[in-house]
Design an enzyme around this catalytic site. Structure first.
Site, PDB file in Angstrom:
ATOM      1  N   GLY A 169       2.828  -4.025   5.405  1.00 57.26           N
ATOM      2  CA  GLY A 169       1.537  -4.289   4.780  1.00 57.26           C
ATOM      3  C   GLY A 169       0.355  -3.916   5.641  1.00 57.26           C
ATOM      4  CD  GLU A 192       8.817  -1.237   5.183  1.00 56.42           C
ATOM      5  OE1 GLU A 192       7.694  -1.715   5.372  1.00 56.42           O
ATOM      6  OE2 GLU A 192       9.207  -0.161   5.702  1.00 56.42           O
ATOM      7  CG  ASP A 200       6.140  -1.604   0.215  1.00 51.70           C
ATOM      8  OD1 ASP A 200       6.214  -1.641   1.460  1.00 51.70           O
ATOM      9  OD2 ASP A 200       5.801  -2.603  -0.463  1.00 51.70           O
TER      10      ASP A 200
END
Length: 409
Positions: A169, A192, A200
C-alpha cells in the site's frame, strides 16, 4: 495545471532498467501489515497562508496540514510502520480531492517515526473480513485503488518522501505520483506472492514499465530494492540523504511555485548532494540473466529457464519461487502481461477483480494465517503445484465480478 497523466511521458522515462538481489519474504515486516487500528482524526483546512498543524499524537493515524499553500500529509502510525487501514484511505482520498479543487499548490506526503514511509495495508483485517462474510475486504481494496488512481491523475503535483520501508500500500501511495524521493534507508518490495496475493495497487501497471523483465522478477520473487537501487530501477525519481529531508521539506514548502519544473529543480539540488545516488545498480551484472530467464510465457517456463541457467543466483531464485503461492505467481504473470498494454485506471479495475477473488479463495487467507497469525511460516497452498493451477483457474480470477461489483474509475 497539468495533470500527471499529461506528464506521463517524462515520468515514464524515469522507469529504467535496474534490479537487486533475490531475497525471500520477511515475516517480521509482514507482521506490521496486519496491525489493526481504529484511530481516527478530523481536520479542517485553514486559509492557505496559515499552517494548520495537528498535534501528532498516536491517536491520530493521518495528519493533514496546509503550509504556505502546500498540502502536507503525514502517515502517523509509526508503531505499525504506518500501515494503511480503511480509515486512513478514506481521509487521504477526501483530502486529496479537496486540495485538488482548491488553491493548494502541490501535495507532499511522508511517514512518521523514521522507520517506514508505509509498510503496506491492513491485510489481516481484510482476510478476517472475507472469512466472516463482511464487506470490509470489498470496501478496502475498492477505496484504496481509488486513492491510487487519484494519485496517478491528480491535477496538482504530488511529492512522496519514501524514507524507510515502502511496501504494498505504501507503493500505491507513492509510485503513481509525479515525484518519488528515496533515501539511503528506503526499502522497497512487493512481496505479495508470498502471502497468496499479487502485486496490486497498480503493480500491474508500473512493474512492466520498469524495463526488461525487472518488474516481473520483482513481482514473482518479492525481491527487495534498497537505497540507490530504488532510484536506479525507476521506482524513485530522486534521492535525498535522510539527514537532509527536513531541509528538503522546508525548501519545498517555501517554494512560491506549483510548476513541476520548479519543484524538480529543488529535488535535483538535493539529489546531486546525495552520495547514495551515485552508486551503481546492485543487480546490473544480473540483468542479462533476469531478462533471459524471466522471458517466458509461463511460470513453468521461467523455472525451466532458471534450471537451464544453473548458476548460484538461478538456484537461489528457484528456491525463492518454490515458497510462493503457485496461484499467485500465475495470476501475477498474466496481470503484468495484460497490464503492460493498459492505462492505470483499466489495470486497477482488473486488479480489483483479482483482489476480490484472492480474498474469497484459499491462498490469501492461508498465507496470512501462516505468516501473521500462527506464524508457522509454512503455508499450505491449494493448489500446491503450478501444474494444479490450470488455465481455467487463472481465467476465473480475471473474469467479471457479479453485477454491480466491478470497480469503475
Amino acid at each position: 495545471m497539468l495533470s500527471n497523466r499529461h506528464l506521463m511521458s517524462p515520468l515514464l522515462r524515469c522507469f529504467n532498467i535496474g534490479g537487486g538481489y533475490s531475497v525471500t519474504f520477511i515475516p517480521k515486516l509482514c507482521s506490521s501489515l496486519g496491525a489493526v487500528s481504529s484511530r481516527t482524526m478530523s481536520s479542517t483546512t485553514q486559509p492557505l497562508s496559515q499552517s494548520t498543524k495537528s498535534n501528532p499524537v498516536d491517536e491520530e493515524d493521518t495528519l493533514f496540514e496546509i503550509i504556505n499553500g502546500k498540502g502536507v500529509i503525514t502517515l502517523n502510525r509509526p508503531k505499525a510502520l504506518n500501515a494503511l487501514n480503511l480509515s486512513m484511505v478514506r481521509k487521504i482520498y477526501q483530502k486529496l480531492k479537496e486540495w485538488e479543487s482548491s488553491n493548494t499548490q502541490f501535495v507532499l506526503i511522508k511517514g512518521s517515526g523514521g522507520k517506514a514511509f508505509c509498510a503496506g495495508g491492513d491485510i489481516r483485517a481484510v482476510t478476517e473480513s472475507a472469512k466472516a462474510g463482511t464487506t470490509l475486504y470489498q470496501e478496502f481494496f475498492k477505496e484504496e485503488y481509488q486513492v491510487n488512481n487519484l494519485v496517478g491523475t491528480l491535477r496538482i503535483p504530488y511529492v512522496a518522501l519514501i524514507d524507510g520501508i515502502t511496501m504494498g500500500g505504501g507503493v500505491g501511495l507513492s509510485v503513481h505520483g509525479l515525484f518519488r524521493v528515496a533515501t539511503e534507508k528506503t526499502l522497497f518490495a512487493m512481496p505479495e506472492t508470498g502471502i497468496g496475493l499479487f502485486p496490486d495497487v497498480g503493480g500491474g501497471y508500473f512493474l512492466p514499465r520498469l524495463g526488461g523483465k525487472l518488474g516481473l522478477y520483482l513481482a514473482l520473487t518479492g525481491h527487495r530494492l534498497k537505497g540507490a537501487d530504488v532510484f536506479r530501477s525507476g521506482v524513485a525519481t530522486h534521492m535525498c540523504n535522510t539527514s537532509m529531508l527536513p531541509a528538503l521539506e522546508q525548501d519545498l514548502i517555501s517554494l512560491n511555485s506549483s510548476k513541476p519544473q520548479d519543484i524538480e529543480q529543488v529535488l535535483n539540488r538535493y539529489h546531486s548532494q546525495c552520495p547514495e545516488s551515485q552508486k551503481p545498480f546492485g543487480l546490473e551484472d544480473k540483468m542479462d540473466e533476469i531478462n533471459k530467464t524471466f522471458d517466458a510465457a509461463s511460470v513453468e517456463g521461467i523455472l525451466q529457464n532458471l534450471k537451464n541457467n544453473g548458476s548460484e543466483w538461478a538456484l537461489k531464485t528457484i528456491e525463492t519461487l518454490s515458497k510462493m503461492s503457485p496461484t499467485s505467481m500465475k495470476i501475477t504473470l498474466k496481470l503484468l502481461e495484460v497490464g503492460s498494454e493498459m492505462e492505470l485506471q483499466e489495470c486497477l479495475g482488473v486488479e480489483y477483480r483479482l483482489s476480490q477473488r484472492c480474498s474469497e479463495d484459499h491462498d490469501f487467507k492461508e498465507g496470512v494465517r501462516a505468516l501473521l497469525v500462527d506464524k508457522d511460516q509454512s503455508p499450505k497452498w491449494n493448489p500446491s503445484t503450478l501444474e494444479g493451477v490450470t488455465p481455467d483457474i487463472v481465467e476465473k480470477y480475471f473474469s467479471p465480478l457479479p453485477a454491480g461489483r466491478d470497480l469503475k474509475l
